[in-house]
Design a protein around this motif. Structure first.
Motif, mmCIF file in Angstrom:
data_model
loop_
_atom_site.group_PDB
_atom_site.id
_atom_site.type_symbol
_atom_site.label_atom_id
_atom_site.label_comp_id
_atom_site.label_asym_id
_atom_site.label_seq_id
_atom_site.Cartn_x
_atom_site.Cartn_y
_atom_site.Cartn_z
ATOM 1 N N VAL A 162 0.768 -1.238 -0.143
ATOM 2 C CA VAL A 162 0.019 0.193 -0.108
ATOM 3 C C VAL A 162 0.782 1.252 -0.027
ATOM 4 C CG1 VAL A 162 -1.852 1.217 1.045
ATOM 5 C CG2 VAL A 162 -1.668 -1.219 1.488
ATOM 6 N N SER A 164 2.401 5.120 -0.485
ATOM 7 C CA SER A 164 1.869 6.594 -0.117
ATOM 8 C C SER A 164 0.885 7.300 -0.784
ATOM 9 C CB SER A 164 3.299 7.455 -0.198
ATOM 10 O OG SER A 164 2.996 8.700 0.366
ATOM 11 N N PRO A 180 3.843 -4.631 2.856
ATOM 12 C CA PRO A 180 4.059 -3.395 3.428
ATOM 13 C C PRO A 180 3.123 -2.093 3.335
ATOM 14 C CG PRO A 180 6.054 -4.148 2.238
ATOM 15 C CD PRO A 180 4.839 -4.937 1.810
ATOM 16 N N SER A 182 2.943 1.819 3.468
ATOM 17 C CA SER A 182 3.999 3.047 3.425
ATOM 18 C C SER A 182 3.383 4.134 4.142
ATOM 19 C CB SER A 182 4.182 3.400 2.068
ATOM 20 O OG SER A 182 4.669 2.435 1.154
ATOM 21 N N SER A 183 4.645 4.947 4.549
ATOM 22 C CA SER A 183 4.275 6.039 5.337
ATOM 23 C C SER A 183 3.016 7.180 4.371
ATOM 24 C CB SER A 183 5.268 6.883 5.761
ATOM 25 O OG SER A 183 5.474 7.967 4.948
ATOM 26 N N GLY A 184 2.195 7.869 4.693
ATOM 27 C CA GLY A 184 1.398 8.315 4.094
ATOM 28 C C GLY A 184 0.077 7.741 3.370
ATOM 29 N N THR A 198 5.649 -4.536 7.488
ATOM 30 C CA THR A 198 5.839 -3.360 8.308
ATOM 31 C C THR A 198 4.550 -2.358 8.261
ATOM 32 O OG1 THR A 198 8.097 -3.697 7.863
ATOM 33 C CG2 THR A 198 7.374 -1.468 8.617
ATOM 34 N N ARG A 200 3.657 1.411 8.277
ATOM 35 C CA ARG A 200 4.491 2.995 8.380
ATOM 36 C C ARG A 200 3.206 4.004 8.231
ATOM 37 N NH1 ARG A 200 8.360 0.251 5.394
ATOM 38 N NH2 ARG A 200 10.092 -0.081 6.592
ATOM 39 N N GLU A 223 2.240 5.998 11.620
ATOM 40 C CA GLU A 223 1.986 7.618 11.836
ATOM 41 C C GLU A 223 0.945 7.823 12.826
ATOM 42 O OE1 GLU A 223 3.473 9.183 7.396
ATOM 43 O OE2 GLU A 223 1.248 8.681 7.757
#
Lengths: 261, 272
Positions: A162, A164, A180, A182-184, A198, A200, A223
């Motif tokens: 997935v 950002s 994973p 992602s951030s965003g 992970t 994020r 986040e």
């Protein structure tokens, strides 16, 4: 049945310019197959069945199958049947396998006529079995209730990373992510959220107010995590849970994040 | 049938145009007929990096709008017969690009070329969207720093959802490769830059190559020569290896050792 792909979600989020969107979507409905005259012991048998699984049928969309019920032709009969069923929290909205006369009467009673429809595969064998046994019983067989909801049908399974800016929404239940996040990126679910990689991005579970929803992460670096509107940002997360296998849940109006052993 | 490769990144200044020129030249050096298209309408740079800015008469936008034939706008490289450039307009903006126009031009180019390299502008708006829309493969250019990695991640999401291949059911998705540029082993060792493993873990796409931070890259850009034509530099070698992997050769990725200044260089100071 519901199938949501990652792409759909993204394009939906981006293309929110029109005041409405038209989407084709398939839903699962319970089919109530009437065997003979519903007046004769039908509701007693139905009530017994409902008692066994009170929550399963509650507010489930329901279709009446008239394939074996030729006697039901009058508008009043339909109206009575519908009101009785609705009293039991069964949301009847249509009929199938109806004769033209039955269709017209049903329509007047507020039911639409459906064509097609497929059985949910794995439950077919069991239902056929039951249908064979039914005629030997004295009481009219209380309509084999159709499929139990398949767990996969309400779970959004995500196997691709997935990214950002992507936003995934499991609007009927849980979300399971095997790649994973992602951030965003943002994961939103009415039920629980599982991330077996992970994490994020942001995870919001129980968004319709389900305080029993939980979030499970294999490797927490999120986040933001939120359950039923209560949230913690990455600043609030204690170092003990960062990078660990964790679960998050609500306890006394507080969001708890605990490492899993 | 040509393969369309978009060179993209989301973030600006990471080396998209330099990489487009280098990959295009690298493919041409191996005998593949290659055209590099500049999609950065209004901020035309590719022609300078490829050293053909004085030969631009017609451009991509002229072709899209029917003011010129594709043959009139294509510029052949003076150093290699297999390398062509389709420059863009400096005076127009991205709205001059139309999806139909881009498709028509790409389809025409597909007939004649082996590889079409689309040099994407920064950002995720119209120019970048159209540059990636018809791509078969993508080279995602990333610097070893967090903002670049996040932007690349965003672009990967768009490659999976907003391209012709993503919209067509049953089509193979766009194949994305990671090209790490401006990689400084010394600064990574000091913890000032992100490690390759960390970047790969976040982006989870195969690594095409690691281009070391090198002064030769800037020098080559300034004189309008794609880096790979300078066959002595480490960056040129790294780009050549990346091109090999892009066309399917199996090559092990080697990190360049930290360049230590020699005894005389240290004695003479920073003259090099």
């Amino acid at each position: 049945m519901q199938s949501v792909s990652v792409q759909d979600r993204v394009s939906e989020a981006v293309a929110a310019v029109m005041p409405f969107q038209i989407r084709s979507r398939a839903f699962t409905a319970v089919v109530l197959r009437l065997s003979a005259d519903p007046s004769n012991g039908f509701f007693d048998a139905l009530d017994r069945q409902l008692k066994q699984a009170p929550h399963f049928f509650s507010n489930a969309p329901m279709v009446l199958d008239l394939g074996r019920s030729d006697t039901l032709t009058q508008v009043d009969d339909f109206a009575d049947l519908v009101s009785e069923l609705r009293l039991r929290n069964l949301s009847v909205f249509g009929v199938q396998n109806a004769t033209p006369g039955q269709s017209a009467a049903a329509l007047e009673a507020g039911l639409i006529t459906l064509t097609g429809g497929r059985e949910v595969p794995h439950s077919r064998d069991r239902r056929d079995l039951r249908a064979e046994q039914a005629p030997t019983k004295a009481a009219p067989a209380p309509a084999a209730p159709e499929p139990e909801p398949e767990p996969e049908a309400s779970t959004l399974m995500v196997t691709q990373p997935v990214r950002s800016g992507q936003r995934l929404f499991a609007d009927r239940g849980d979300m399971v992510v095997l790649a994973p996040v992602s951030s965003g990126a943002e994961l939103i679910a009415h039920g629980n959220i599982h991330v077996y990689a992970t994490m994020r991005g942001r995870a919001l579970a129980g968004v319709n107010g389900n305080r029993n929803a939980r979030i499970f992460c294999q490797d927490l670096d999120a986040e933001l995590i939120a359950i039923a509107g209560l949230y913690q940002t990455s600043e609030d997360l204690s170092p003990e849970v960062r990078g660990r296998r964790i679960q998050a849940f609500l306890r006394d109006d507080a969001l708890c994040v605990e490492a899993l052993k | 049938m040509a393969k369309i490769i978009v060179v993209t990144s989301g973030k600006g200044g990471v080396g998209k145009t330099t990489s487009s020129a280098a990959i295009g030249a690298g493919l041409a050096l191996r005998g593949h007929k290659t055209v590099v298209i500049d999609f950065d309408v209004g901020l035309r740079n590719l022609d300078m990096i490829m050293g053909c800015e004085r030969r631009v008469v017609f451009d991509f936008i002229n072709v899209i709008q029917g003011d010129a034939k594709l043959k009139q706008a294509l510029i052949k490289d003076r150093r290699n017969d297999n390398l062509w450039v389709l420059p863009t307009s400096q005076t127009r903006d991205k709205d001059a690009l139309t999806q139909e126009g881009v498709e028509t031009v790409l389809n025409e180019l597909r007939e004649d070329f082996d590889y079409i390299i689309c040099d994407s502008p920064a950002g995720i708006e119209r120019g970048a969207h159209l540059a990636m829309y018809y791509a078969d493969e993508a080279v995602v250019v990333t610097n070893p720093e967090v903002s670049s990695v996040r932007d690349s991640d965003r672009v990967l999401g768009l490659l999976n959802s907003k391209t012709s291949r993503a919209e067509k059911t049953g089509a193979e998705p766009v194949q994305a490769h990671l090209l790490l540029t401006r990689y400084d082993q010394g600064r990574v060792a000091k913890g000032e830059m992100m490690k390759v493993e960390d970047i790969l873990e976040i982006l989870s796409i195969p690594l095409l190559g690691i281009i070391p931070e090198s002064t030769t890259v800037l020098k080559a850009s300034n004189v309008g020569m794609p880096v790979v034509f300078d066959d002595k530099s480490q960056a040129a070698k790294a780009y050549e290896d990346a091109v090999s992997r892009l066309i399917g050769e199996q090559l092990e990725i080697q990190l360049q050792p930290v360049e230590r200044p020699g005894f005389f260089q240290r004695l003479l100071g920073r003259t090099a």
